[in-house]
Design a protein around this motif. Structure first.
Motif, PDB file in Angstrom:
ATOM      1  N   GLY A 121       0.780  -1.230   0.000  1.00 21.58           N
ATOM      2  CA  GLY A 121       0.000   0.000   0.000  1.00 21.58           C
ATOM      3  C   GLY A 121       0.807   1.272   0.000  1.00 21.58           C
ATOM      4  N   ASN A 122       2.153   1.184   0.049  1.00 17.39           N
ATOM      5  CA  ASN A 122       2.982   2.389   0.056  1.00 17.39           C
ATOM      6  C   ASN A 122       2.862   3.140  -1.266  1.00 17.39           C
ATOM      7  N   VAL A 123       2.891   4.448  -1.185  1.00 18.60           N
ATOM      8  CA  VAL A 123       2.797   5.306  -2.364  1.00 18.60           C
ATOM      9  C   VAL A 123       3.972   6.277  -2.339  1.00 18.60           C
ATOM     10  N   LEU A 124       4.775   6.280  -3.407  1.00 20.57           N
ATOM     11  CA  LEU A 124       5.958   7.134  -3.474  1.00 20.57           C
ATOM     12  C   LEU A 124       6.095   7.755  -4.854  1.00 20.57           C
ATOM     13  N   GLY A 125       6.707   8.930  -4.891  1.00 17.89           N
ATOM     14  CA  GLY A 125       7.172   9.513  -6.138  1.00 17.89           C
ATOM     15  C   GLY A 125       6.108   9.968  -7.101  1.00 17.89           C
ATOM     16  N   CYS A 126       4.977  10.514  -6.614  1.00 18.60           N
ATOM     17  CA  CYS A 126       3.933  10.964  -7.549  1.00 18.60           C
ATOM     18  C   CYS A 126       4.234  12.350  -8.121  1.00 18.60           C
ATOM     19  N   TYR A 127       5.024  13.145  -7.420  1.00 18.37           N
ATOM     20  CA  TYR A 127       5.420  14.462  -7.913  1.00 18.37           C
ATOM     21  C   TYR A 127       4.234  15.316  -8.346  1.00 18.37           C
ATOM     22  N   GLY A 128       3.179  15.236  -7.553  1.00 17.35           N
ATOM     23  CA  GLY A 128       2.006  16.061  -7.826  1.00 17.35           C
ATOM     24  C   GLY A 128       1.090  15.515  -8.895  1.00 17.35           C
ATOM     25  N   ASP A 129       1.436  14.395  -9.501  1.00 19.83           N
ATOM     26  CA  ASP A 129       0.603  13.814 -10.549  1.00 19.83           C
ATOM     27  C   ASP A 129       0.405  12.341 -10.220  1.00 19.83           C
ATOM     28  N   ALA A 130      -0.798  11.957  -9.790  1.00 22.81           N
ATOM     29  CA  ALA A 130      -1.027  10.642  -9.197  1.00 22.81           C
ATOM     30  C   ALA A 130      -0.633   9.497 -10.117  1.00 22.81           C
ATOM     31  N   HIS A 131      -0.906   9.598 -11.410  1.00 25.91           N
ATOM     32  CA  HIS A 131      -0.662   8.458 -12.273  1.00 25.91           C
ATOM     33  C   HIS A 131       0.814   8.276 -12.610  1.00 25.91           C
ATOM     34  N   LEU A 132       1.685   9.164 -12.100  1.00 25.01           N
ATOM     35  CA  LEU A 132       3.117   9.014 -12.311  1.00 25.01           C
ATOM     36  C   LEU A 132       3.816   8.442 -11.087  1.00 25.01           C
ATOM     37  N   CYS A 133       3.044   7.844 -10.157  1.00 24.67           N
ATOM     38  CA  CYS A 133       3.639   7.268  -8.959  1.00 24.67           C
ATOM     39  C   CYS A 133       4.691   6.223  -9.319  1.00 24.67           C
ATOM     40  N   VAL A 134       5.806   6.213  -8.592  1.00 24.36           N
ATOM     41  CA  VAL A 134       6.777   5.147  -8.744  1.00 24.36           C
ATOM     42  C   VAL A 134       6.213   3.863  -8.165  1.00 24.36           C
ATOM     43  N   VAL A 135       5.623   3.950  -6.990  1.00 25.87           N
ATOM     44  CA  VAL A 135       4.917   2.824  -6.390  1.00 25.87           C
ATOM     45  C   VAL A 135       3.562   3.326  -5.924  1.00 25.87           C
ATOM     46  N   GLY A 136       2.581   2.451  -5.904  1.00 22.11           N
ATOM     47  CA  GLY A 136       1.237   2.822  -5.511  1.00 22.11           C
ATOM     48  C   GLY A 136       0.268   1.718  -5.867  1.00 22.11           C
ATOM     49  N   TRP A 137      -0.971   2.083  -6.003  1.00 18.91           N
ATOM     50  CA  TRP A 137      -2.027   1.103  -6.276  1.00 18.91           C
ATOM     51  C   TRP A 137      -2.185   0.872  -7.773  1.00 18.91           C
TER      52      TRP A 137
END
Length: 320
Positions: free
Chosen positions: A79-95
């Motif tokens: 469930g960890n979320v990292l590296g979205c840089y203000g844009d959710a679909h560019l997450c490095v890790v996420g859902w």
């Protein structure tokens, strides 16, 4: 072996807690068809969800808990979320969602060769979700399950669902290709358009054992009692199409079963006691008293599909 790879992106895993009985599918009309649930970190290439499909054309559409599935989202990172840089679909890790389908016997079309799997595959995905992903991202991810589900369903509605053709009937194996690790959480649920809507059948796993306990170190053959009813005629059951899957366990049972017909409860209707055999001699350990949903799926000779569910308690105990 032929394989079909589907990548899906989805929704709110926390919503699973809202189900009154978390081991039973929600009853919701999806317009006909079958819902399949694949658990992250459990259902891999060695332990897939086996489903018998007749020859025909099928499409897969992403669903979550609200649409009758058991899962909303997958995460390989707990469930960890990292590296979205203000844009959710560019997450490095996420859902995200990821699903692979393999068919060692069934002829699936069309196919390409997948070097990572070393298999001929049919790959299907929504280009709208991955066209602008960063080069350092394996696949698009979202910072919340609900955002992922909304994005994928919107893309599926725009591009159409992923589709494939089965040239001859047989077992198709559903599993996760990339999110299989001990930290994975959640899973993937899909609606199979083209399959007959299952009729619910009452089942009892280990009918002679009221504890419903599966000892992963000793029980290699699991009996399941299917109760006939006025709406489900088990005299035309096809044992060769049956599959038995555990949602939360890496113990796999070979598809197909040995069945004996008998009116067990003396109600004038034929019941079936079917025995499933473990596919692996070495059983993986499981935590004591781990509860898992057990699912039985199969076909009737008249073309109908049946679905039954029960709950098991898994233990790991040496018996002398």
């Amino acid at each position: 072996m032929l394989a079909v790879i589907f990548r899906f992106f989805t929704s709110c895993f926390a919503a699973v807690a809202l189900i009154a009985n978390p081991f039973l599918l929600q009853a919701e009309d999806l317009g006909g068809g079958l819902v399949i649930d694949v658990s992250s970190g459990v259902h891999n290439a060695q332990n897939p969800v086996d489903i018998f499909l007749e020859a025909g054309h099928y499409s897969l559409y992403p669903v979550g808990v609200a649409q009758g599935g058991y899962f909303d989202a997958s995460s390989a990172w707990n469930g960890n979320v990292l590296g979205c840089y203000g844009d959710a679909h560019l997450c490095v890790v996420g859902w995200t969602r990821e699903l692979t389908i393999s068919a060692p016997i069934v002829d699936l079309r069309p196919t390409i060769y997948d070097d990572w799997l070393n298999l001929e595959v049919l790959q299907c995905g929504q280009a709208a979700l991955s066209a602008d992903r960063p080069f350092w991202s394996i696949f698009p991810a979202w910072e919340s399950p609900s955002a992922a589900l909304e994005a994928y369903r919107s893309a599926a509605n725009a591009d159409g669902p992923c589709s494939f053709e089965v040239k001859r009937g047989g077992f198709v194996n559903f599993f996760e290709r990339e999110l299989n690790n001990p930290y994975a959480t959640g899973g993937v649920s899909v609606h199979v358009i083209g399959s007959a809507t299952p009729q619910r059948v009452e089942v009892d796993v280990f009918p002679d054992d009221g504890s419903n306990t599966l000892n992963s170190l000793s029980r290699y053959r699991v009996p399941v009692l299917l109760y006939g009813s006025p709406s489900v005629d088990l005299t035309v059951l096809r044992p060769e199409t049956l599959s038995f899957t555990l949602l939360s366990s890496s113990i796999r049972f070979s598809p197909g079963a040995e069945c004996v017909a008998e009116d067990v409860n003396r109600d004038g209707l034929i019941d079936q006691t079917c025995v499933f055999t473990g596919a692996h001699a070495a059983r993986p350990p499981v935590p004591e008293n781990k509860v898992s949903r057990a699912r039985l799926d199969g076909l009737l000779a008249k073309g109908g599909r049946i679905l039954g569910q029960d709950v098991l308690t898994q233990v790991t105990k040496n018996e002398r």
